[in-house]
Scaffold this active site. Structure first.
Site, PDB file in Angstrom:
ATOM      1  N   ASN A   7       0.864  -1.181   0.000  1.00 20.58           N
ATOM      2  CA  ASN A   7       0.000   0.000   0.000  1.00 20.58           C
ATOM      3  C   ASN A   7       0.901   1.231   0.000  1.00 20.58           C
ATOM      4  OD1 ASN A   7      -1.803   2.052   0.535  1.00 20.58           O
ATOM      5  ND2 ASN A   7      -2.202   1.431   2.664  1.00 20.58           N
ATOM      6  N   TRP A   8       0.983   1.879  -1.153  1.00 19.42           N
ATOM      7  CA  TRP A   8       1.884   3.034  -1.269  1.00 19.42           C
ATOM      8  C   TRP A   8       1.287   4.276  -0.615  1.00 19.42           C
ATOM      9  CZ3 TRP A   8       4.050   3.100  -7.025  1.00 19.42           C
ATOM     10  CH2 TRP A   8       4.799   1.934  -7.247  1.00 19.42           C
ATOM     11  N   LYS A   9       0.043   4.231  -0.248  1.00 18.70           N
ATOM     12  CA  LYS A   9      -0.652   5.398   0.326  1.00 18.70           C
ATOM     13  C   LYS A   9      -0.502   6.596  -0.625  1.00 18.70           C
ATOM     14  CE  LYS A   9       0.249   3.438   4.819  1.00 18.70           C
ATOM     15  NZ  LYS A   9       0.224   3.627   6.260  1.00 18.70           N
ATOM     16  N   HIS A  95      -9.400   0.972   5.196  1.00 24.00           N
ATOM     17  CA  HIS A  95      -8.093   1.168   5.850  1.00 24.00           C
ATOM     18  C   HIS A  95      -8.283   2.110   7.033  1.00 24.00           C
ATOM     19  CE1 HIS A  95      -3.977   2.443   6.551  1.00 24.00           C
ATOM     20  NE2 HIS A  95      -3.595   1.366   5.880  1.00 24.00           N
ATOM     21  N   GLU A  97      -6.660   4.518   8.080  1.00 22.48           N
ATOM     22  CA  GLU A  97      -6.460   5.951   7.819  1.00 22.48           C
ATOM     23  C   GLU A  97      -7.721   6.574   7.245  1.00 22.48           C
ATOM     24  OE1 GLU A  97      -2.815   5.511   5.615  1.00 22.48           O
ATOM     25  OE2 GLU A  97      -1.786   4.989   7.468  1.00 22.48           O
ATOM     26  N   GLU A 165      -5.082  -5.016  10.873  1.00 27.14           N
ATOM     27  CA  GLU A 165      -4.065  -3.980  11.009  1.00 27.14           C
ATOM     28  C   GLU A 165      -4.314  -3.186  12.290  1.00 27.14           C
ATOM     29  OE1 GLU A 165      -2.159  -2.881   7.031  1.00 27.14           O
ATOM     30  OE2 GLU A 165      -3.924  -1.629   7.261  1.00 27.14           O
ATOM     31  N   GLY A 171       2.853   2.136  10.750  1.00 25.30           N
ATOM     32  CA  GLY A 171       3.854   3.193  10.606  1.00 25.30           C
ATOM     33  C   GLY A 171       4.618   3.521  11.878  1.00 25.30           C
ATOM     34  N   SER A 210       3.754  -2.225  10.306  1.00 18.39           N
ATOM     35  CA  SER A 210       5.207  -2.240  10.543  1.00 18.39           C
ATOM     36  C   SER A 210       5.867  -3.560  10.171  1.00 18.39           C
ATOM     37  CB  SER A 210       5.512  -1.864  11.999  1.00 18.39           C
ATOM     38  OG  SER A 210       5.125  -0.522  12.244  1.00 18.39           O
ATOM     39  N   GLY A 231       2.848  -1.209   4.290  1.00 16.68           N
ATOM     40  CA  GLY A 231       2.834   0.211   3.956  1.00 16.68           C
ATOM     41  C   GLY A 231       4.243   0.697   3.646  1.00 16.68           C
ATOM     42  N   GLY A 232       4.903   1.260   4.655  1.00 13.15           N
ATOM     43  CA  GLY A 232       6.211   1.897   4.465  1.00 13.15           C
ATOM     44  C   GLY A 232       7.217   1.044   3.718  1.00 13.15           C
TER      45      GLY A 232
END
Ligand code: PEP
Length: 248
Positions: A7-9, A95, A97, A165, A171, A210, A231-232
């Site tokens: 997930n590049w966000k 998600h 966010e 998640e 993150g 993470s 993610g990251g």
């Protein structure tokens, strides 16, 4: 087959997004992972170019969100059919966010999951507790409640993926212990079995929060973990490839 989803966000302009997609595609082309499906979910603006860059590599393309509506006067929305039209196979819905910063409720997520499947996509439905909820011992109750509320009545379990998640792990560099992940995934697996019978055991349960190449193998070894939402670490080709290899 296990699923590793990146997930590049909201990261990446055309040049860097393309470079990242090409780096991942080149590594996959050189040595295709056996036993794991890999998925890239770039921002909507990069779907066409990233889709072209990864075509024929075996990497799948997905959206990060979709409209609950099929079409019409919904300025700024991107429909699930538009994602499918660009070659997407998956879309992430719910998600944390979006739940946290865009006020999406379980009911809204359920509508998006329904819209995703109506357009032929696999819906990756995200659930997860906040840190304060875990601290008061409510993690499992919160997650199962979100699960129940975020699936439409007529969901097709064969095109459903669930991502656990924990919000506090996203993150942050912090992850639950393997035992904590096993407890939630076990509860989700049981819930899905009650809801869908034997088909429930085939629904892939991803862990997200993470995940790095350093901890991926240990997390993927936890019972009822069928992959990961990353993610990251999906923004660095070598890290993302390392996680895919850990799953293969
Ligand atoms: C995510 O946002 O889905 C996620 C898992 O992020 P990270 O890997 O950066 O914690």
């Amino acid at each position: 087959m296990r699923l590793i989803a990146g997930n590049w966000k909201m990261n990446g302009l055309q040049a860097e997004g393309l470079a990242l997609a090409r780096a991942v595609a080149d590594a996959i082309r050189g040595a295709p992972p056996l036993g794991a499906e890999a998925l890239i979910c770039p921002p909507a603006t990069l779907l066409a170019s990233v889709g072209a860059a990864i075509a024929g590599t075996g990497l799948a393309l997905g959206g990060q969100d979709c409209s609950p509506e099929a079409k019409g006067a919904f300025t700024g929305d991107v429909s699930a059919a538009m994602l499918a039209d660009l070659g997407c196979r998956y879309v992430i819905v719910g998600h944390s966010e979006r739940r946290q910063f865009r006020g999406e409720t379980d009911a809204a997520v359920a509508k998006k999951a329904a819209a995703a499947q109506a357009a032929g996509l696999h819906a990756i439905v995200c659930v997860g507790e906040r840190g304060d909820e875990r601290a008061r011992g409510a993690a499992q109750t919160i997650v199962l409640g979100q699960m129940a509320g975020s699936l439409p009545a007529d969901i097709d379990p064969t095109r459903l993926v669930v991502a656990y998640e924990p919000v506090w792990a996203i993150g942050s560099g912090r992850t639950p212990t393997p035992a904590e992940i096993a407890e939630i995934h076990g509860a989700l697996r049981h819930w899905l079995g009650e809801r869908f019978g034997s088909i429930g055991s085939g629904i892939r349960l991803l862990y997200g929060g993470s995940v790095t190449p350093a901890n991926a193998a240990a997390i993927l070894a936890v019972p009822a973990v069928d992959g990961s939402l990353v993610g990251g670490a999906s923004l660095k080709a070598s890290d993302f490839i390392g996680i895919i290899r850990a799953a293969a």
